[in-house]
Design a protein around this motif. Sequence first.
Motif, PDB file in Angstrom:
ATOM      1  N   VAL A 196       0.862   4.340  -2.847  1.00 52.76           N
ATOM      2  CA  VAL A 196       0.731   5.774  -2.547  1.00 52.76           C
ATOM      3  C   VAL A 196       1.874   6.545  -3.213  1.00 52.76           C
ATOM      4  O   VAL A 196       1.649   7.589  -3.845  1.00 52.76           O
ATOM      5  CB  VAL A 196       0.724   6.024  -1.025  1.00 52.76           C
ATOM      6  N   ASP A 217       0.832  -1.206   0.000  1.00 51.84           N
ATOM      7  CA  ASP A 217       0.000   0.000   0.000  1.00 51.84           C
ATOM      8  C   ASP A 217       0.870   1.261   0.000  1.00 51.84           C
ATOM      9  O   ASP A 217       0.531   2.255  -0.660  1.00 51.84           O
ATOM     10  CB  ASP A 217      -0.931  -0.008   1.216  1.00 51.84           C
ATOM     11  N   TRP A 223      -5.384  -2.835  10.053  1.00 47.66           N
ATOM     12  CA  TRP A 223      -5.947  -1.866   9.123  1.00 47.66           C
ATOM     13  C   TRP A 223      -6.224  -2.513   7.777  1.00 47.66           C
ATOM     14  O   TRP A 223      -5.521  -3.426   7.333  1.00 47.66           O
ATOM     15  CB  TRP A 223      -4.982  -0.699   8.921  1.00 47.66           C
ATOM     16  N   LYS A 225      -0.858   8.529   3.105  1.00 49.15           N
ATOM     17  CA  LYS A 225      -0.977   9.806   2.406  1.00 49.15           C
ATOM     18  C   LYS A 225      -0.861  10.975   3.381  1.00 49.15           C
ATOM     19  O   LYS A 225      -0.145  11.953   3.121  1.00 49.15           O
ATOM     20  CB  LYS A 225      -2.325   9.888   1.675  1.00 49.15           C
ATOM     21  N   THR A 226      -1.572  10.872   4.484  1.00 53.02           N
ATOM     22  CA  THR A 226      -1.542  11.934   5.497  1.00 53.02           C
ATOM     23  C   THR A 226      -0.159  12.077   6.094  1.00 53.02           C
ATOM     24  O   THR A 226       0.352  13.191   6.273  1.00 53.02           O
ATOM     25  CB  THR A 226      -2.563  11.636   6.605  1.00 53.02           C
ATOM     26  N   ALA A 240      -7.419   0.300   2.410  1.00 49.51           N
ATOM     27  CA  ALA A 240      -7.897   1.685   2.302  1.00 49.51           C
ATOM     28  C   ALA A 240      -7.411   2.522   3.485  1.00 49.51           C
ATOM     29  O   ALA A 240      -7.013   3.684   3.314  1.00 49.51           O
ATOM     30  CB  ALA A 240      -9.426   1.709   2.241  1.00 49.51           C
ATOM     31  N   GLN A 241      -7.431   1.941   4.683  1.00 49.22           N
ATOM     32  CA  GLN A 241      -6.930   2.655   5.864  1.00 49.22           C
ATOM     33  C   GLN A 241      -5.436   2.899   5.759  1.00 49.22           C
ATOM     34  O   GLN A 241      -4.951   3.996   6.075  1.00 49.22           O
ATOM     35  CB  GLN A 241      -7.250   1.848   7.130  1.00 49.22           C
ATOM     36  N   LYS A 257      -3.593   3.254   3.062  1.00 55.49           N
ATOM     37  CA  LYS A 257      -3.318   4.280   2.058  1.00 55.49           C
ATOM     38  C   LYS A 257      -3.663   5.673   2.580  1.00 55.49           C
ATOM     39  O   LYS A 257      -2.910   6.634   2.368  1.00 55.49           O
ATOM     40  CB  LYS A 257      -4.084   3.974   0.769  1.00 55.49           C
ATOM     41  N   GLU A 258      -4.784   5.795   3.257  1.00 57.53           N
ATOM     42  CA  GLU A 258      -5.200   7.093   3.765  1.00 57.53           C
ATOM     43  C   GLU A 258      -4.228   7.599   4.822  1.00 57.53           C
ATOM     44  O   GLU A 258      -3.837   8.774   4.819  1.00 57.53           O
ATOM     45  CB  GLU A 258      -6.607   7.003   4.347  1.00 57.53           C
ATOM     46  N   LYS A 259      -3.813   6.723   5.721  1.00 56.50           N
ATOM     47  CA  LYS A 259      -2.896   7.132   6.784  1.00 56.50           C
ATOM     48  C   LYS A 259      -1.502   7.432   6.240  1.00 56.50           C
ATOM     49  O   LYS A 259      -0.823   8.348   6.703  1.00 56.50           O
ATOM     50  CB  LYS A 259      -2.843   6.055   7.869  1.00 56.50           C
TER      51      LYS A 259
END
Length: 305
Positions: free
Chosen positions: A248, A244, A286, A296-297, A289-290, A292-294
Amino acid sequence: MKILNLILVLTGLFAVSAHAQGKFEQDRKAIKSLAGFYEVNFNYGEVSSPNPGYKFSKPYESHGNEWAEIIVDEPNRIVIQHMLAINDTTVIKHWRQDWTYEDTNIMLYTQDNAWKKGNLTATDVKGKWTQKVYQVDDSPRYQGIGAWSHVGGHDSWSSETDSPLPRRESTVRKDYNVLTRGSRITITKNGWMFEQDNKKVLRTPEGDKLLAIEKGYEEFTKIDQKTFAYAQKWWNNQQNYWADVRNVWADIIGSNDTFKVKTMANGKLLYETLFTLGDQSIKEKWTAAQNKEKVKTALQPYLAK
């Protein structure tokens, strides 16, 4: 006569096509042979400088146990992830090399941890493989293009490209900011050799200034797989998270013509941040999707504008 000429032409085309396909499979076999379980010896030393007053740095020697695992095996793309096994309880996700065939997409290092997209044509890359090397945090390091040679039973590949300072010097040297890497990979009976003819360059708006030339080699010698039992267990747990992370990074690289990466933000190194997230991902289970989102942030403070 026309029919005979046509047959000769078609026969010639078939022979050329068969040779090209045979060469392609030889290339793939050579690249895949880079994977395995190794003891690695690192040796680097400066050998010359255009400046008579230059003070040569101390030669660098090190060694370690490294596992190189094929994590993607597609016809035109082979990805090899390296892991350092420190002991029976410690593993470091090390560098990664992505090999892509006739790839017109390339990121070129400029200086000060910044990259820009290069412009390659189909003619530029015909019959060639790009080695895309990434850091322990999966940020880009350098990308070089070259053709594999299989003359006399010897498999080798070479390229020259700019890169950041090597990790062994990035925190102690401020007198140059670009390492022009002349890389040569040769498959050996017991592993492979990674030889380097490097130029240490100070790049400024006025141009490039050569400080010194360095010779180096990394010798990968096959050893028993049992040394890497803990590393294999660790990677089995972590590999989905790092897939993941790669996705990203691919989105970031693919959507920008230029970008710059900061190694430190909010008092933490980039690799420390991503490694901590990896442990947390495993602990809290996780989803992709979790992850990747974390990720990215977490990456935002490290992407310089």
